[in-house]
Design an enzyme around this catalytic site. Structure first.
Site, PDB file in Angstrom:
ATOM      1  N   CYS A  35       3.501  -3.669  10.798  1.00  0.00           N
ATOM      2  CA  CYS A  35       1.901  -3.187   9.734  1.00  0.00           C
ATOM      3  C   CYS A  35       1.175  -4.995   9.427  1.00  0.00           C
ATOM      4  O   CYS A  35       1.805  -5.935   9.741  1.00  0.00           O
ATOM      5  CB  CYS A  35       3.078  -2.593   7.827  1.00  0.00           C
ATOM      6  N   CYS A  39       0.238  -3.554   3.346  1.00  0.00           N
ATOM      7  CA  CYS A  39       0.552  -1.878   3.853  1.00  0.00           C
ATOM      8  C   CYS A  39       0.834  -1.754   2.340  1.00  0.00           C
ATOM      9  O   CYS A  39       1.982  -2.200   2.257  1.00  0.00           O
ATOM     10  CB  CYS A  39       1.150  -1.461   4.878  1.00  0.00           C
ATOM     11  N   CYS A  66       0.996   0.798  12.790  1.00  0.00           N
ATOM     12  CA  CYS A  66       1.040   1.810  11.692  1.00  0.00           C
ATOM     13  C   CYS A  66      -0.699   2.322  11.461  1.00  0.00           C
ATOM     14  O   CYS A  66      -1.462   1.641  11.303  1.00  0.00           O
ATOM     15  CB  CYS A  66       1.682   1.127  10.106  1.00  0.00           C
TER      16      CYS A  66
END
Ligand code: ZN
Length: 370
Positions: A35, A39, A66
């Site tokens: 990520c 995030c 992600c």
């Protein structure tokens, strides 16, 4: 990203700090996903988190992007912002825009822009402008202006120090060099010289290789393995590529004893340590030598003698960065990437020329620089 510690990265993740998006990604062992720092997904346990420079590095380690924060899209957004910032600076070279003005123009906070620009370009926006002005200076020089006039016209004080300082700023970014010169276009020429065959290669920004050898094939192979991902074009004949021809001429003028300095723009990226060593080498005067220990001391790293020696060995532009002026403390020659016999001849010739100049009572006056 050397200077950032994992602890500070973790702080950014814990704070979901958007300012750090694009600077690194974090991957979570338990989910196999990576990520961007901001995030919004559930926070992972620190023990399960690893940090990577970018998505490619995380994917190489087996993690996938992600779907929620799409870390890849930040990378392309970063590229766009940097392109915008460069365009702005290119257009405002004389105004020396303040960081805040630039940040406003590209829609990013000043501190984030400063960090991102430096990471992507290898230099700060301010250094980038300095390098642009150096480019303009080079254009003046190619047009035949004298150095002092050209430095003045380009907005520097009349000092070649400024010229060197600025030309050292910008070139192939460290990232581009790490990727084997991917996306970089290299032109090169070979020529005869007193020390055998000479190869000079350059990007659009400056000289990226100066090598000496016994034959062209060996020199070309070495260039290929130094920049395997670049596109390379050999320049032949007598027309076109005037900048490259001028740089070859400058190297040859030095090898023929006509000039003591090779004033060409360089495009050589290295680690920050290597670059410090290479800059220190450029400060060793013509006709003098230093020991590896002295060079280490001159960059305030007295114990890094071995690292200095290996930075010398990694020099890609012989003569321009005069690694031949570094010898062992015992007086032994030490190593030389392009052959010890060449090092010996270079030093003997430089010492000879330097000694003659000192003897001559009517030699050119060397004015102390201001
Ligand atoms: Zn995410």
């Amino acid at each position: 990203m050397s200077a950032r510690t994992d602890a500070s990265r973790w702080n950014a993740v814990a704070a979901r700090d958007r300012d750090h998006d694009g600077e690194f990604v974090y991957a979570v062992r338990t989910t196999g996903v990576y990520c961007r720092p901001s995030c919004a997904s559930r926070r992972a346990l620190r023990a399960n988190v690893r940090f990577f420079e970018d998505g490619s590095a995380a994917e190489a380690a087996g993690f996938r992007a992600c779907k929620r924060c799409e870390p890849r899209s930040t990378e392309s957004a970063t590229t766009r912002v940097i392109a915008k910032a460069r365009a702005y600076l290119d257009a405002h070279i004389d105004a020396q825009p303040a960081l805040a003005t630039l940040a406003k123009a590209v829609g990013m906070s000043a501190s984030h822009l400063q960090r991102t620009f430096k990471r992507e370009m290898g230099v700060s926006p301010r250094q980038y402008v300095a390098a642009l002005r150096a480019d303009r200076l080079k254009a003046h020089l190619r047009a035949g202006a004298t150095v002092s006039r050209a430095t003045f016209d380009a907005g520097y004080g009349a000092s070649s120090r400024a010229y060197h300082a600025a030309t050292e700023q910008l070139g192939m970014t460290p990232g581009a060099y790490r990727r084997g010169g991917k996306g970089v276009h290299i032109r090169y020429m070979t020529a005869p010289s007193a020390l055998g065959r000479l190869l000079v290669a350059a990007t659009d920004r400056g000289v990226c290789a100066v090598t000496l050898g016994d034959d062209d094939v060996t020199l070309e192979n070495a260039l290929n393995s130094e920049y395997p991902q670049s596109t390379r074009r050999r320049v032949r004949g007598t027309r076109g590529d005037d900048d490259l021809r001028a740089w070859v001429a400058a190297v040859r003028a030095y090898l023929e004893g006509v000039e003591r300095e090779i004033a060409v723009p360089l495009d050589v990226a290295g680690t920050p340590f290597q670059e410090r060593v290479w800059q220190a080498l450029q400060r060793i005067p013509f006709g003098e030598t230093r020991s590896y220990t002295q060079v280490a001391e001159s960059i305030a790293a007295p114990t890094a003698v071995r690292a200095v020696a290996s930075a010398c060995a990694r020099n890609r532009v012989s003569l321009v960065i005069p690694c031949h002026r570094v010898v062992r403390g015992t007086g032994a020659l030490g190593g030389y990437r392009w052959g010890l016999a060449r090092k010996e001849r270079l030093l003997a010739r430089e010492h000879g020329i330097a000694a003659r100049r000192v003897d001559a009572s009517e030699g050119p006056a060397t004015r102390a620089s201001r």
